[in-house]
Scaffold this motif. Structure first.
Motif, PDB file in Angstrom:
ATOM      1  N   THR A 101      -4.237   0.318   0.987  1.00  0.00           N
ATOM      2  CA  THR A 101      -4.321   0.027  -0.442  1.00  0.00           C
ATOM      3  C   THR A 101      -3.749  -1.356  -0.731  1.00  0.00           C
ATOM      4  N   PRO A 102      -4.248  -2.024  -1.790  1.00  0.00           N
ATOM      5  CA  PRO A 102      -3.690  -3.328  -2.150  1.00  0.00           C
ATOM      6  C   PRO A 102      -2.449  -3.227  -3.035  1.00  0.00           C
ATOM      7  N   PHE A 103      -2.104  -2.012  -3.429  1.00  0.00           N
ATOM      8  CA  PHE A 103      -1.036  -1.847  -4.406  1.00  0.00           C
ATOM      9  C   PHE A 103       0.349  -2.019  -3.791  1.00  0.00           C
ATOM     10  N   LEU A 104       1.239  -2.567  -4.632  1.00  0.00           N
ATOM     11  CA  LEU A 104       2.633  -2.774  -4.229  1.00  0.00           C
ATOM     12  C   LEU A 104       3.623  -2.073  -5.144  1.00  0.00           C
ATOM     13  N   TYR A 105       3.132  -1.532  -6.256  1.00  0.00           N
ATOM     14  CA  TYR A 105       4.011  -0.916  -7.255  1.00  0.00           C
ATOM     15  C   TYR A 105       3.352   0.351  -7.797  1.00  0.00           C
ATOM     16  N   PHE A 106       4.179   1.248  -8.297  1.00  0.00           N
ATOM     17  CA  PHE A 106       3.662   2.381  -9.067  1.00  0.00           C
ATOM     18  C   PHE A 106       4.768   2.867  -9.992  1.00  0.00           C
ATOM     19  N   HIS A 144       0.609   8.638 -11.752  1.00  0.00           N
ATOM     20  CA  HIS A 144       1.222   7.317 -11.661  1.00  0.00           C
ATOM     21  C   HIS A 144       0.199   6.212 -11.883  1.00  0.00           C
ATOM     22  N   ALA A 145       0.686   5.108 -12.428  1.00  0.00           N
ATOM     23  CA  ALA A 145      -0.119   3.890 -12.556  1.00  0.00           C
ATOM     24  C   ALA A 145       0.241   2.982 -11.392  1.00  0.00           C
ATOM     25  N   PHE A 146      -0.758   2.566 -10.635  1.00  0.00           N
ATOM     26  CA  PHE A 146      -0.546   1.713  -9.459  1.00  0.00           C
ATOM     27  C   PHE A 146      -0.931   0.280  -9.798  1.00  0.00           C
ATOM     28  N   SER A 147      -0.131  -0.670  -9.324  1.00  0.00           N
ATOM     29  CA  SER A 147      -0.341  -2.083  -9.663  1.00  0.00           C
ATOM     30  C   SER A 147      -0.279  -2.950  -8.420  1.00  0.00           C
ATOM     31  N   ARG A 148      -1.067  -4.064  -8.486  1.00  0.00           N
ATOM     32  CA  ARG A 148      -1.076  -5.037  -7.392  1.00  0.00           C
ATOM     33  C   ARG A 148       0.021  -6.090  -7.562  1.00  0.00           C
ATOM     34  N   THR A 149       0.305  -6.432  -8.819  1.00  0.00           N
ATOM     35  CA  THR A 149       1.259  -7.512  -9.084  1.00  0.00           C
ATOM     36  C   THR A 149       2.408  -7.004  -9.933  1.00  0.00           C
ATOM     37  N   LEU A 150       3.479  -7.786  -9.930  1.00  0.00           N
ATOM     38  CA  LEU A 150       4.647  -7.420 -10.729  1.00  0.00           C
ATOM     39  C   LEU A 150       4.319  -7.463 -12.216  1.00  0.00           C
ATOM     40  N   ALA A 151       3.466  -8.416 -12.636  1.00  0.00           N
ATOM     41  CA  ALA A 151       3.094  -8.505 -14.050  1.00  0.00           C
ATOM     42  C   ALA A 151       2.366  -7.235 -14.489  1.00  0.00           C
ATOM     43  N   HIS A 184       2.624  -4.321 -13.117  1.00  0.00           N
ATOM     44  CA  HIS A 184       3.612  -3.242 -13.061  1.00  0.00           C
ATOM     45  C   HIS A 184       4.501  -3.249 -14.305  1.00  0.00           C
ATOM     46  N   ASN A 185       4.930  -4.429 -14.733  1.00  0.00           N
ATOM     47  CA  ASN A 185       5.789  -4.523 -15.920  1.00  0.00           C
ATOM     48  C   ASN A 185       5.067  -4.018 -17.157  1.00  0.00           C
ATOM     49  N   ARG A 186       3.771  -4.282 -17.243  1.00  0.00           N
ATOM     50  CA  ARG A 186       3.007  -3.775 -18.395  1.00  0.00           C
ATOM     51  C   ARG A 186       2.928  -2.249 -18.355  1.00  0.00           C
ATOM     52  N   ALA A 187       2.772  -1.686 -17.158  1.00  0.00           N
ATOM     53  CA  ALA A 187       2.720  -0.227 -17.025  1.00  0.00           C
ATOM     54  C   ALA A 187       4.065   0.400 -17.389  1.00  0.00           C
ATOM     55  N   VAL A 188       5.140  -0.270 -17.001  1.00  0.00           N
ATOM     56  CA  VAL A 188       6.481   0.222 -17.354  1.00  0.00           C
ATOM     57  C   VAL A 188       6.679   0.174 -18.863  1.00  0.00           C
ATOM     58  N   ALA A 189       6.194  -0.892 -19.487  1.00  0.00           N
ATOM     59  CA  ALA A 189       6.322  -1.019 -20.953  1.00  0.00           C
ATOM     60  C   ALA A 189       5.562   0.096 -21.660  1.00  0.00           C
TER      61      ALA A 189
END
Length: 333
Positions: free
Chosen positions: A299-304, A312-319, A321-326
């Motif tokens: 997978t290309p994801f680095l965050y969830f 869970h929402a999975f994200s490739r970038t920190l940006a 991921h931060n939006r998913a956390v918000a």
């Protein structure tokens, strides 16, 4: 004259047989116990000692009658050992048959996926199997894993979660051996056709425990494993909250709520401070989590992060991921 003597002998023989039969029947078919009785028969006990135990417990009125029953009606069966329970007014013949048939008392216990060794110990201690100190010592003995995970710091992660049936009176040592043997059996089944392992068995089981702690959704397990593996390969901190909870529990500092300040605790299991995997598993992963760790998703994801609606929402970038956390924080307000 001799005819009268023969007749008298015959009558006396019939009377003697009738009296003996009546005594034998009374000794074995008439209830003698007045209350319910639990009895432990030790392994290796002789038939003579077992019959003596039954007499001492008020379950058998005559050891001799019991010996005759075993010899004549036992049909070559051996008496079993274990924990037996007999209700009030049990007949000796029923008591003997129960022991001959090995109908020992059993109990069932279900270990839930994701349970840590402390939880497992509490379950069995509550059922009368061992003491807390005994379980602590047993979990620290990794000899049974020498051929699979010789570097395991303890049996944490290797007490396989499943539903078990054990005989009442079983020792904690025997239970631990069964749980570890069950883990080994499942490990071999799942590892049979798995691809080339990305790490040692301890690494894989440790990752499986993180997956088990993070998600119970079948479609997410291999992806979560893939995310953590991506972070490991890039040298990123895993930042896995369940490892911090485990660190707090083992330090006796867990109060039921994880705070940001806890990310700073100095503990080898804190993956917010220490790179790589924790020193060992943090719980007992089930079969599905083991399979996910053996076959992580590419997978290309680095965050969830958890989603408001579940999963869970999975994200490739920190940006991303931060939006998913918000979004998650906004939904919790």
């Amino acid at each position: 004259m001799w005819k009268r003597l023969l007749l008298l002998a015959f009558v006396l023989g019939v009377v003697a047989a009738t009296v003996a039969g009546a005594w034998f029947h009374s000794a074995l078919w008439r209830p003698v116990s007045t209350g319910a009785i639990d009895m432990e028969i030790a392994q290796g006990s002789s038939a003579r000692s077992i019959l003596g135990q039954l007499e001492d417990h008020g379950l058998l009125s005559s050891v001799f009658a019991g010996r005759v029953y075993l010899r004549v009606l036992g049909r070559g069966r051996a008496l079993h050992y274990g924990h037996f329970s007999f209700p009030a007014q049990s007949r000796p013949v029923d008591v003997l048959e129960k022991i001959l048939n090995g109908r020992i008392e059993m109990f069932s216990v279900t270990l839930v996926e994701g349970s840590d060794s402390e939880t497992v110990a509490h379950q069995f201690v509550a059922l009368g199997v061992g003491s807390h100190d005994e379980w602590l010592n047993l979990v620290g003995n990794v000899g049974g894993l020498a051929h699979i995970a010789p570097d395991a710091p303890s049996l944490e992660g290797f007490l396989f979660p499943d539903t078990y049936r054990f005989a009442v009176g079983i020792s904690a040592e025997e239970v631990v051996r069964h749980l570890v043997e069950r883990f080994i059996a499942v490990w071999r089944e799942e590892n049979f056709d798995a691809p080339e392992p990305w790490g040692s068995p301890l690494d894989i089981v440790t990752l499986a425990s993180l997956v088990e702690a993070e998600t119970s959704i079948a479609s997410e397990r291999a992806r979560v494993a893939g995310v953590y593996l991506n972070r490991l390969r890039r040298g990123m901190l895993l930042q896995c909250d369940p490892t911090v909870v485990y660190a707090l529990k083992r330090r006796g500092e867990w109060r039921g709520r994880l705070l940001r300040i806890h990310w700073e605790i100095d503990d080898p299991f804190n993956t917010y401070r220490n790179p790589g995997l924790p020193p060992g598993p943090i719980n007992s992963p089930g079969r599905a989590a083991l399979a996910a760790a053996l076959r992580p998703e590419e997978t290309p994801f680095l965050y969830f992060v958890a989603q408001p609606g579940g999963g869970h929402a999975f994200s490739r970038t920190l940006a991303e991921h931060n939006r998913a956390v918000a979004r998650l924080r906004a939904a919790r307000r």
